[in-house]
Design an enzyme around this catalytic site. Structure first.
Site, mmCIF file in Angstrom:
data_model
loop_
_atom_site.group_PDB
_atom_site.id
_atom_site.type_symbol
_atom_site.label_atom_id
_atom_site.label_comp_id
_atom_site.label_asym_id
_atom_site.label_seq_id
_atom_site.Cartn_x
_atom_site.Cartn_y
_atom_site.Cartn_z
ATOM 1 N N ASN A 128 0.801 -1.225 0.000
ATOM 2 C CA ASN A 128 0.000 0.000 0.000
ATOM 3 C C ASN A 128 0.836 1.278 0.000
ATOM 4 O O ASN A 128 0.287 2.368 0.058
ATOM 5 C CB ASN A 128 -0.996 -0.001 1.159
ATOM 6 C CG ASN A 128 -0.318 -0.031 2.516
ATOM 7 O OD1 ASN A 128 0.835 -0.409 2.619
ATOM 8 N ND2 ASN A 128 -1.041 0.348 3.544
ATOM 9 N N CYS A 129 2.151 1.169 -0.105
ATOM 10 C CA CYS A 129 3.044 2.332 -0.142
ATOM 11 C C CYS A 129 2.998 2.954 -1.543
ATOM 12 O O CYS A 129 3.190 2.264 -2.543
ATOM 13 C CB CYS A 129 4.464 1.898 0.201
ATOM 14 S SG CYS A 129 5.699 3.202 0.006
#
Length: 113
Positions: A9-10
């Site tokens: 999710n970065c």
């Protein structure tokens, strides 16, 4: 085999993955959280890159560490990173010969052309 390490999710990891896919670069993605890390792997990154390059001291994770942990960080870096893998700057690209942290399109272009 090229491996890209990070967390799914970065945003910066997403940019790197998109770039690799758009440029048809075969790679394996390794999620720190889902896939875990091994102590020897972290030690080899520290040896190759150095703690200052590997660890993101501007991260929320670093800021949330207590002062005693920060003071002992150099002596216990492997164990602390194992407990808090998001301390590692993301993404970490391992070409099999060298490691790079962060994503800069110009750097990736140079590496893969």
């Amino acid at each position: 085999m090229i491996t890209l390490y990070g967390i799914k999710n970065c945003d910066t990891v997403k940019k790197a993955r998109t770039w690799l896919e758009q440029n048809t670069i075969a790679y394996q993605f390794h999620d720190f959280r889902a896939d875990g890390l091994e102590p020897q792997q972290i030690k080899s990154w520290i040896d190759a890159l150095g703690l200052e390059t590997l660890v993101n001291k501007r991260s929320t994770t670093w800021k949330e560490l207590d002062d005693a942990t920060k003071q002992q960080f150099a002596a216990n870096a492997v164990n602390i990173i194992l407990a808090h893998p998001t301390l590692i700057k993301r993404p970490l690209l391992d070409t099999g010969k060298q490691q790079y942290v962060g994503f800069k399109e110009t750097e990736y272009r140079t590496l893969f052309n």
